[in-house]
Motif scaffolding. Sequence first.
Motif, PDB file in Angstrom:
ATOM      1  N   VAL A   1       0.845  -1.190   0.000  1.00 33.33           N
ATOM      2  CA  VAL A   1       0.000   0.000   0.000  1.00 33.33           C
ATOM      3  C   VAL A   1       0.880   1.240   0.000  1.00 33.33           C
ATOM      4  CG1 VAL A   1      -1.718   1.314   1.299  1.00 33.33           C
ATOM      5  CG2 VAL A   1      -1.852  -1.188   1.215  1.00 33.33           C
ATOM      6  N   GLN A   2       0.567   2.155  -0.884  1.00 32.41           N
ATOM      7  CA  GLN A   2       1.263   3.434  -0.934  1.00 32.41           C
ATOM      8  C   GLN A   2       0.230   4.529  -0.740  1.00 32.41           C
ATOM      9  OE1 GLN A   2       3.672   3.776  -4.444  1.00 32.41           O
ATOM     10  NE2 GLN A   2       4.622   1.797  -4.128  1.00 32.41           N
ATOM     11  N   ILE A   3       0.259   5.155   0.425  1.00 36.33           N
ATOM     12  CA  ILE A   3      -0.692   6.208   0.740  1.00 36.33           C
ATOM     13  C   ILE A   3      -0.124   7.538   0.242  1.00 36.33           C
ATOM     14  CG2 ILE A   3      -1.922   7.421   2.586  1.00 36.33           C
ATOM     15  CD1 ILE A   3      -2.838   4.541   2.302  1.00 36.33           C
ATOM     16  N   PRO A   4      -0.812   8.217  -0.666  1.00 37.49           N
ATOM     17  CA  PRO A   4      -0.321   9.508  -1.142  1.00 37.49           C
ATOM     18  C   PRO A   4      -0.440  10.573  -0.058  1.00 37.49           C
ATOM     19  CG  PRO A   4      -2.442   9.001  -2.127  1.00 37.49           C
ATOM     20  CD  PRO A   4      -2.049   7.811  -1.307  1.00 37.49           C
ATOM     21  N   LYS A   5       0.258  11.676  -0.247  1.00 38.54           N
ATOM     22  CA  LYS A   5       0.231  12.765   0.731  1.00 38.54           C
ATOM     23  C   LYS A   5      -1.152  13.381   0.862  1.00 38.54           C
ATOM     24  CE  LYS A   5       5.049  14.037   0.096  1.00 38.54           C
ATOM     25  NZ  LYS A   5       5.990  15.060  -0.351  1.00 38.54           N
ATOM     26  N   ARG A   6      -1.924  13.358  -0.214  1.00 36.57           N
ATOM     27  CA  ARG A   6      -3.224  14.024  -0.210  1.00 36.57           C
ATOM     28  C   ARG A   6      -4.323  13.020  -0.537  1.00 36.57           C
ATOM     29  NH1 ARG A   6      -5.073  16.620  -4.524  1.00 36.57           N
ATOM     30  NH2 ARG A   6      -3.007  16.486  -5.424  1.00 36.57           N
ATOM     31  N   LEU A   7      -5.324  12.920   0.339  1.00 34.34           N
ATOM     32  CA  LEU A   7      -6.446  12.000   0.139  1.00 34.34           C
ATOM     33  C   LEU A   7      -7.780  12.726  -0.004  1.00 34.34           C
ATOM     34  CD1 LEU A   7      -5.486   9.256   2.753  1.00 34.34           C
ATOM     35  CD2 LEU A   7      -5.272   9.119   0.267  1.00 34.34           C
TER      36      LEU A   7
ATOM     37  N   PRO B   1     -19.320  25.497 -17.388  1.00 33.46           N
ATOM     38  CA  PRO B   1     -18.343  25.510 -16.290  1.00 33.46           C
ATOM     39  C   PRO B   1     -17.908  24.100 -15.887  1.00 33.46           C
ATOM     40  CG  PRO B   1     -20.539  26.044 -15.474  1.00 33.46           C
ATOM     41  CD  PRO B   1     -20.638  25.965 -16.968  1.00 33.46           C
ATOM     42  N   VAL B   2     -16.603  23.962 -15.592  1.00 35.67           N
ATOM     43  CA  VAL B   2     -16.034  22.682 -15.186  1.00 35.67           C
ATOM     44  C   VAL B   2     -15.068  22.904 -14.026  1.00 35.67           C
ATOM     45  CG1 VAL B   2     -14.653  20.688 -15.894  1.00 35.67           C
ATOM     46  CG2 VAL B   2     -16.181  21.776 -17.544  1.00 35.67           C
ATOM     47  N   PHE B   3     -15.225  22.130 -12.973  1.00 36.72           N
ATOM     48  CA  PHE B   3     -14.297  22.121 -11.841  1.00 36.72           C
ATOM     49  C   PHE B   3     -13.573  20.789 -11.842  1.00 36.72           C
ATOM     50  CE2 PHE B   3     -17.542  25.116 -10.600  1.00 36.72           C
ATOM     51  CZ  PHE B   3     -16.832  26.134  -9.981  1.00 36.72           C
ATOM     52  N   PHE B   4     -12.245  20.808 -11.875  1.00 39.61           N
ATOM     53  CA  PHE B   4     -11.466  19.576 -11.805  1.00 39.61           C
ATOM     54  C   PHE B   4     -11.362  19.138 -10.353  1.00 39.61           C
ATOM     55  CE2 PHE B   4      -8.608  20.695 -15.699  1.00 39.61           C
ATOM     56  CZ  PHE B   4      -9.712  20.624 -16.523  1.00 39.61           C
ATOM     57  N   ILE B   5     -11.498  17.854 -10.105  1.00 44.24           N
ATOM     58  CA  ILE B   5     -11.275  17.298  -8.777  1.00 44.24           C
ATOM     59  C   ILE B   5      -9.820  16.853  -8.754  1.00 44.24           C
ATOM     60  CG2 ILE B   5     -11.894  15.461  -7.169  1.00 44.24           C
ATOM     61  CD1 ILE B   5     -14.782  15.743  -8.271  1.00 44.24           C
ATOM     62  N   ASP B   6      -9.034  17.482  -7.897  1.00 45.46           N
ATOM     63  CA  ASP B   6      -7.585  17.304  -7.879  1.00 45.46           C
ATOM     64  C   ASP B   6      -7.178  16.294  -6.810  1.00 45.46           C
ATOM     65  OD1 ASP B   6      -4.873  17.544  -8.190  1.00 45.46           O
ATOM     66  OD2 ASP B   6      -4.743  19.538  -7.283  1.00 45.46           O
TER      67      ASP B   6
END
Length: 149
Positions: free
Chosen positions: A20-26, A47-52
Amino acid sequence: MDTVKFHSADFDKTPPTVQVQIPKRLIHQGVESGTIQNAYSQARKHPVFFIDLPSIAISMTIGGLTPNGRSNRHRHTYETILFVLEGQGYSMIEDQKVEWKAGDAVYIPVWAWHHHVNLDPDKPAKYLACENAPMLQNMGNLALREEAN
């Protein structure tokens, strides 16, 4: 850092477990309170909002259609599932008209010409789009999009 590339003859190197590799941002908090993707939104006429988030296989965006609004006609090499959050309208997928309302999910097949229309003259429509574009990009820039003239 070089990425290891496996080939067909390396099938026996498939590991029995995964680390398992947990990224810094969840979490991406306040998606719609962030910056709208202006150039992307203007080119697509909605309009479009990207989910980062750090997903390498799927992407998510929140899209909107202004009252009586319509997106550009386009197609792409990635699959899309739209979940309608607000409003009512329809999508033209090739020659099929698919009517939708809040709570519905719509499937957009690979490379099918399509566009979306909000039927409400007073209220915007909003949807969550889930796509496998990052996976295709990571497999060799295979996620393509074409806008109709």
